[in-house]
Design a protein around this motif. Structure first.
Motif: not given
Length: 157
Positions: A11-23, A51-62
């Motif tokens: 849910e956190q990466v969904r919110r971040l992606a929306r803020q970064l791409d469609t807000s 750098l902000l986009s990398c957070y989503i990738i880091w969560q995917a790794v996790r």
């Protein structure tokens, strides 16, 4: 089934992606996000967005996403960052490409159907690899032709 912590991360990466791409809604219904706005700041903005986009990738790794899907996610961010670095046209591309939304969709697809997503991502990575090899071969061919043309001009003069 995912744990409550995993669900919260998704849910956190969904919110971040929306803020970064469609807000941000523009006239005519087109949506951009803060990544496109950051991209207007030369060099620093593109790096901050990546750098902000990398957070989503880091969560995917996790969350245990396969290597193929991770490569595809990194590719999405790399394409957006590289093309986004081109003044103005890169910013328009950045607003349309929406790498973060693509990556969240890949993450969600992987969690829902890991084998199918891994297979599709493997094909994507292979296709990009073939394209890069073809571009490299084209660049080498053009360089050789240019050197030959310059040598022939030099021999005549």
């Amino acid at each position: 089934m995912s744990s409550p912590a995993d669900s919260a991360s998704i849910e956190q990466v969904r919110r971040l992606a929306r803020q970064l791409d469609t807000s941000i809604r523009l006239p005519g219904g087109f949506q951009i996000g803060w990544d496109a706005v950051l991209g207007l700041v030369p060099v620093v903005g593109d790096w901050a967005g990546a750098l902000l986009s990398c957070y989503i990738i880091w969560q995917a790794v996790r969350l245990g996403v396969s290597r193929e899907v991770l490569l595809r996610m990194v590719g999405n961010v790399a394409v957006e960052s590289l093309v986004g670095a081109v003044p103005f046209l890169g910013d328009v591309f950045d607003a349309a490409w929406k790498a973060n939304m693509r990556n969240v969709r890949l993450l969600e697809n992987h969690l829902a159907a890991p084998i199918a997503t891994r297979r599709a991502s493997r094909a994507w990575v292979l296709g990009i690899g073939v394209l890069l090899v073809a571009l490299l071969a084209l660049a080498v061919t053009l360089a050789v032709l240019a050197v030959r043309a310059l040598a022939s001009i030099g021999a005549q003069g």
